[in-house]
Every structure is written in C-alpha cells, then in structure tokens.
Design a protein around this motif. Structure first.
Motif, short mmCIF file in Angstrom:
data_model
loop_
_atom_site.label_atom_id
_atom_site.label_comp_id
_atom_site.label_asym_id
_atom_site.label_seq_id
_atom_site.Cartn_x
_atom_site.Cartn_y
_atom_site.Cartn_z
N GLN A 1 -9.34 -1.86 5.69
CA GLN A 1 -8.85 -3.21 5.45
C GLN A 1 -9.98 -4.00 4.77
N PRO A 2 -9.92 -4.16 3.45
CA PRO A 2 -11.03 -4.80 2.74
C PRO A 2 -11.24 -6.27 3.10
N ILE A 3 -10.23 -6.95 3.56
CA ILE A 3 -10.38 -8.37 3.87
C ILE A 3 -11.36 -8.58 5.01
N ASP A 4 -11.24 -7.78 6.08
CA ASP A 4 -12.16 -7.96 7.20
C ASP A 4 -13.21 -6.85 7.32
N GLY A 5 -13.10 -5.82 6.47
CA GLY A 5 -14.11 -4.77 6.45
C GLY A 5 -13.97 -3.73 7.54
N TYR A 6 -12.82 -3.66 8.21
CA TYR A 6 -12.62 -2.69 9.28
C TYR A 6 -11.70 -1.57 8.83
N MET B 1 0.85 -1.17 0.00
CA MET B 1 0.00 0.00 0.00
C MET B 1 0.89 1.23 0.00
N SER B 2 0.61 2.17 -0.84
CA SER B 2 1.40 3.39 -0.89
C SER B 2 0.89 4.37 0.14
N ALA B 3 1.70 5.39 0.44
CA ALA B 3 1.30 6.42 1.39
C ALA B 3 0.07 7.16 0.88
N ASP B 4 -0.13 7.20 -0.43
CA ASP B 4 -1.30 7.88 -0.99
C ASP B 4 -2.60 7.16 -0.65
N ASP B 5 -2.53 5.89 -0.26
CA ASP B 5 -3.73 5.12 0.08
C ASP B 5 -4.14 5.31 1.53
N GLU B 6 -3.40 6.10 2.29
CA GLU B 6 -3.68 6.28 3.70
C GLU B 6 -4.31 7.63 3.97
N ASP B 7 -5.13 7.68 5.02
CA ASP B 7 -5.72 8.91 5.50
C ASP B 7 -4.99 9.28 6.77
N GLY B 8 -5.18 10.51 7.26
CA GLY B 8 -4.51 10.82 8.50
C GLY B 8 -4.75 12.21 9.05
N TYR B 9 -4.05 12.48 10.15
CA TYR B 9 -4.13 13.76 10.85
C TYR B 9 -2.82 13.96 11.59
N ILE C 1 -0.64 4.69 19.56
CA ILE C 1 -2.06 4.51 19.82
C ILE C 1 -2.68 3.86 18.60
N LEU C 2 -3.62 2.96 18.82
CA LEU C 2 -4.27 2.31 17.69
C LEU C 2 -5.72 1.98 18.03
N GLY C 3 -6.50 1.89 16.97
CA GLY C 3 -7.90 1.58 17.15
C GLY C 3 -8.50 1.02 15.87
N THR C 4 -9.70 0.52 16.00
CA THR C 4 -10.45 -0.05 14.88
C THR C 4 -11.80 0.62 14.84
N SER C 5 -12.25 0.94 13.64
CA SER C 5 -13.55 1.55 13.44
C SER C 5 -13.37 3.02 13.11
N THR C 6 -14.38 3.83 13.40
CA THR C 6 -14.36 5.25 13.04
C THR C 6 -13.15 5.93 13.68
N PRO C 7 -12.29 6.57 12.88
CA PRO C 7 -11.09 7.21 13.42
C PRO C 7 -11.40 8.59 13.99
N PRO C 8 -10.45 9.15 14.73
CA PRO C 8 -10.65 10.48 15.30
C PRO C 8 -10.26 11.61 14.33
N PHE C 9 -10.31 11.33 13.05
CA PHE C 9 -10.01 12.33 12.03
C PHE C 9 -10.92 12.08 10.83
N THR C 10 -11.03 13.08 9.98
CA THR C 10 -11.92 13.00 8.82
C THR C 10 -11.35 12.07 7.77
N VAL C 11 -12.20 11.21 7.25
CA VAL C 11 -11.82 10.28 6.19
C VAL C 11 -12.73 10.55 4.99
N PRO C 12 -12.16 10.75 3.80
CA PRO C 12 -13.01 10.94 2.62
C PRO C 12 -13.94 9.74 2.40
#
Length: 105
Positions: free
Chosen positions: A33-38, A1-9, A86-97
């Motif tokens: 993560q398309p394999i598990d949908g998270y 996965m390239s850095a362009d495929d990532e979202d962030g803050y 810090i890590l988490g699964t589900s809705t992140p604490p930043f905006t995702v397109p």
C-alpha cells in the motif's frame, strides 16, 4: 488494482492460536500500500473443526506459518462456509518478489 499486482500463496500452512498448532489449507494474497507504506496480506483458511473449536466463531490473534515464512495476524469471524479470514500488516508469511529480476521469473 489487477490480480497481476498481487502476491500470494495457496497450500498447506499451520495456524497457531492460543498456543495450539493447527494444520490447515490456505489461500493468501497481499499487496504493498504505497499511501501508508505498509504491506497488507490477507486470505481465507479452509474449514477446519479444530480451528473452529479454538476460535469459537470469534476474532482471535494468531500466527500463520507456511513453508516460506511466518507472520502474526488476526483471524476474523468465519464466513457462512466456515472459512476464517486471516489478515496482517508487514512481512507476509509467503515470498514476495523484491527485485525486477524476481518479478520476471
């Protein structure tokens, strides 16, 4: 996965551990993560003496708040430079397109 495929803050945030709010600086990233949908998000928190007091170098459950949102996560042991991960699964604490139009912006 390239850095362009990532979202962030990157910027100021608040970490809540054991009911205490700690202002911090963070760099967060995430990806779907398309394999598990998270959506998995993760990042580093800049060294912070108060956070170190609260966590004591151990894993802790917590919450992170940014100007764009908040999310529950887990803080891990600090790295050699004193930065907690810090890590988490589900809705992140930043905006995702969520649409192609948002991605084009």
């Amino acid at each position: 996965m390239s850095a362009d495929d990532e979202d962030g803050y990157t910027g100021p945030a608040t970490v809540v551990v054991d009911g205490a709010e700690v202002p911090v600086e963070v760099e967060l990233r995430g990806h779907f993560q398309p394999i598990d949908g998270y959506y998995r998000w993760y990042g580093r928190i800049a060294p912070n003496a108060r956070l170190d007091e609260l966590c004591g170098g151990r894993k802790k459950k917590g919450e992170i708040r940014t100007p764009d949102g908040s999310a529950a996560g887990e803080l891990s042991d600090p790295d050699p430079w004193g930065r907690y991960r810090i890590l988490g699964t589900s809705t992140p604490p930043f905006t995702v397109p969520k649409t192609l139009a948002e991605l084009a912006e």
